[in-house]
Write a protein that holds these residues in place. Sequence first.
Motif, short mmCIF file in Angstrom:
data_model
loop_
_atom_site.label_atom_id
_atom_site.label_comp_id
_atom_site.label_asym_id
_atom_site.label_seq_id
_atom_site.Cartn_x
_atom_site.Cartn_y
_atom_site.Cartn_z
N ALA A 611 0.62 -1.35 -0.13
CA ALA A 611 0.06 0.00 0.04
C ALA A 611 0.87 1.16 0.00
CB ALA A 611 -1.05 -0.13 1.03
N ARG A 614 -0.13 4.62 -1.83
CA ARG A 614 -1.54 5.06 -1.54
C ARG A 614 -1.49 5.95 -0.14
NH1 ARG A 614 -2.99 -0.22 -2.89
NH2 ARG A 614 -3.31 -0.93 -0.65
N ILE A 615 -0.11 5.93 0.70
CA ILE A 615 -0.06 6.23 1.84
C ILE A 615 0.87 7.79 1.69
CG2 ILE A 615 0.92 5.87 4.01
CD1 ILE A 615 0.58 3.16 3.89
N ASP A 616 0.19 8.99 2.44
CA ASP A 616 0.96 9.96 2.34
C ASP A 616 2.15 9.94 3.04
OD1 ASP A 616 2.24 12.55 2.80
OD2 ASP A 616 0.14 13.53 3.24
N THR A 619 2.40 11.70 6.93
CA THR A 619 1.50 11.23 7.72
C THR A 619 2.20 10.40 9.26
OG1 THR A 619 -0.20 10.67 6.11
CG2 THR A 619 -0.49 9.52 8.50
N VAL A 680 -4.90 5.59 8.45
CA VAL A 680 -4.44 5.11 7.19
C VAL A 680 -4.40 3.64 7.12
CG1 VAL A 680 -2.22 4.94 5.91
CG2 VAL A 680 -2.93 7.43 6.90
N ARG A 683 -7.70 2.12 6.13
CA ARG A 683 -8.27 2.77 4.93
C ARG A 683 -7.60 2.39 3.94
NH1 ARG A 683 -7.96 8.40 5.10
NH2 ARG A 683 -5.78 8.07 4.53
N ASP A 684 -6.32 2.40 3.72
CA ASP A 684 -5.51 2.36 2.57
C ASP A 684 -4.66 0.97 2.53
OD1 ASP A 684 -5.92 4.98 1.73
OD2 ASP A 684 -4.34 5.55 3.02
N VAL A 685 -4.62 0.07 3.77
CA VAL A 685 -3.76 -1.11 3.83
C VAL A 685 -4.79 -2.29 3.71
CG1 VAL A 685 -1.93 -2.26 4.90
CG2 VAL A 685 -2.01 0.17 5.00
N GLY A 687 -8.39 -2.31 4.00
CA GLY A 687 -9.79 -2.18 3.26
C GLY A 687 -10.76 -2.08 4.61
N ASP A 689 -13.14 -0.50 5.85
CA ASP A 689 -14.25 0.52 5.54
C ASP A 689 -15.48 0.60 6.58
OD1 ASP A 689 -12.79 1.25 3.40
OD2 ASP A 689 -14.10 0.35 1.88
#
Length: 698
Positions: A611, A614-616, A619, A680, A683-685, A687, A689
Motif C-alpha cells: 500500500a 497510497r499512503i502520504d 503522515t 491510514v 483505509r489504505d492497507v 480495507g 471501511d
Amino acid sequence: MTFRPLRFAASVTALAMGAALGLGPVTPAQADEGMWTFDNFPIARANAALGTAIDQAWLDRVQRSSVKFGGCSAGVVSGEGLVLTNNHCVASCVAQLSTPAINYAETGFTPATRAEELRCPGASAEILMDITDVTARMHAAGRGLSGQAFNRARDTEAAAIEAEYCKDQPERRCQVVSLYRGGQFKLYSYRRYTDVRLAFAPEDRAATFGGDLDNFNFPRFAIDAAFIRLYENGAPVETPTHFTWNPDRPTAGEPVFVSGSPGSTQRLLTMDQLLTVRDVQLPLDQLIMSELRGRMIRFGSESDENAFIVMDPLVGLENSYKRGIGRMRALVDTDFMAAKAEQEADFRGRSGDWLAAHTAAGGADPWTTLSAVQDDVRRLYPAYALLVARAGGGSTLYGWAETLVRAAQERDKPAAERLPEYADTRLGGIESRLLADRPVYADLEQVRMEWWLSKSREWLTVDDPRIRTLLGRESPEGLSERLISGTTLADPAVRKALWDGGLPAIMASDDPLIRYVLSIQGVTRSVRAEWEDTVEAPTAQASEDLAAARFAAYGDSVYPDATGTLRLTWGRVEGWTYQGTTVQPFTTFGGLWDRSTGAAPFDVAPKLLAARDRIDPDTVLNMSVSTDTIGGSSGSPAINARGEIIGANFDSTVLTQRNAYGYDPSVNRSVIVTTGAITVALRDVYGMDGLLAELGVE
C-alpha cells in the motif's frame, strides 16, 4: 507496554536526578509526574501546567470511556462497543484463534462484517463505574491484630465489602484496592464484559517493525493497534459514552492526557526494601527467567510448528526479562540510589513530629519494622517465588489443576476462612477463565513444568524436604512428562465436571495432574502461610503507618503507587535531549520506508508495503509524549484537552525502565501510535471501511 534492554547507561548527577524525580527536598509530585487516581486528580494543577480547561465532567467522561483489558488498557471509540487497544495486547487472542494453516499474525485479522468478529477465549474487559472510600472499615478490621490474624481479618472484610456492593449484580466486579501501600482503601466497582471479540488486528510485522532492536526505543515505526468489541447477549454493547476519533495531525507541544491501568510501581518503598529488591528478588527472578527464555528459544527452533506455538509466550517472557534488566540498572546506579536516599531523608525529617506522637502512643517505628522484616524476605523469598508465585512454571494445565483443587477445598470453608482469591464475589470470574475453550500445547507445557521443577530443586537444594515432596523419586523430566501426557484437563468438559462436582469429584479424580497438585498442597500452602505471616502482614502494617506519616508531611499532593487500577497522567507531545543528542517527537511513514532494509527485523509487512503508493509519507506514525506510564499502560488512550482520542500508548523510551522507582521528566517519554496512522492502515492497507464509518471517518 513492552520492555526492551537499555542500549546505553542512563546516569545523571544525584542533584540533577533528585530535582528531575522530585526526590530532593521537594517530594510532592511536580511537572508531568504522577499516575493519579480519578477521585484525586489534581485538575487545577494540570490546567495550570498545560493551559487547559478540563473539569469534572471531562474527567467523568474519560473514566467511563476507559477500559481495563486483561493486563492492558484500552478506550471505547464508538457507540457500539468498539474499543481501541494495542496489537500486542490482543496477541494471545490472535494466537489462540490462529492455526499453523491460518496464522492471523502473518495475515492480519480483517473481518468484513461483524458476524466474522471472533470471540477471544477467556477474555474480559471492564469499565470503572464507581470509587468508594472504605479506608475506615479496612483499618478497623485489622486493628490490634498481627500475622495471619491480621491478614485474614483484612481479607475477610474486603470480601464482605465486595459482596455488599456487588450482591446480585453478576455484570459487576467489585475490588477493594490498597492505595499508598495501605494508607487508603478504595472499592473499585467495574462493569464487566465477558464476551470480547476481535474486530481488527494488523499483520504482526506492521505492529512490531524493528523487533528487539527498535523496541523500547524511539524513534519507532509501528502500527501497534488493534480493535476489540464488547458483546452482551450475543449483540454489541451500546456505549453512548465514548471517545471521539480525531485522526488529525498532532502538533509539537500539544497537551496530552493518558488514561489507563498501569500495573505496578515501587516508588514508595523504603531504601531497605529497595536494597532487598536489588540484592535478592530481581537477581533470582532474572536468573531463572533467563533459563526459561533459553529453553523456549530452543523449543521454537526445533520446528515451524514449535515456532508458531512459542511465539506469543516468548514475547511476553522476553518483555518481563528485559523490564528486569532496566530495573536492575536503575538500582545499581549510584546517582539514582543517592537521590532515593535523599528523598527518604527528607521524608523522615518532615515526619519527626508524627513519629514522636506515634511512638509515644505505643506505635512502632515503621522504618525500623521494615528494616527488620528484610532478613525474613531474604530468607523466605526463594521458596515463595518458586513454590507459590511461580508454581507450575506458567503451565496452563498446572494452573487449571491448582485452581480446581484450591477452589474445591476453599468453597467448602466458611467465607471468613477462605483464601481471598476464592471469595464468593470472585468465583464467577474464576469459573469463566477456567472453562474457556482455548488451545493447549502439551510439548510447551512440558517445557514449562520441567523448568519449574528443575529450578526449584536447584535453588532449594536436593535435600530440602519440600523438594522431596515435589519430586519424590522422579526426575523433573520424567515427572513433567508423566503429568502432562496423562492429564485430560485440556478438555473443557473435564474441567467443568470437576468444577461442578466440587471436592468429592476432585478427591475421586484419577487425573495424574489433579492427584499431583493434591499431594503438594501441604508444601505450597505452608510456604504461602509463612510468607504471609512473617513478611506480608508486618510489611502491610508498617506501610500503613508510613502512609499516615506521608499524609502528615505532604497532604494530598502525593499520588499512590500504581496498582493495576485506572489512572490519569498528563504531559505534552515533545522529544528530548540526552548527552547532546536531540530526539524529535514524531516519526512518519516516510521514515518507515527509509528505515526498511527488506531483511528482518526491518522488513515491512507485505500488505503494508503493497500500500506504500497510497499512503502520504508525511503522515505521523508514532509520537513521544512526556506522560508518566509503565507496564499495564499498553493500549491506554491518548487524548487531547477536548477529550478526543489521538492515539494509543504502546511503549516507552529506553530511559524509562527505571520508572518503577522514580520519574524523570527530562527523558521519560511514552510512545504513542497515532489515530492518523491507524486511520491510514484501516483505509489504505486493510480495507476496513466498516470500522472507518463507525469511527466517523469519511
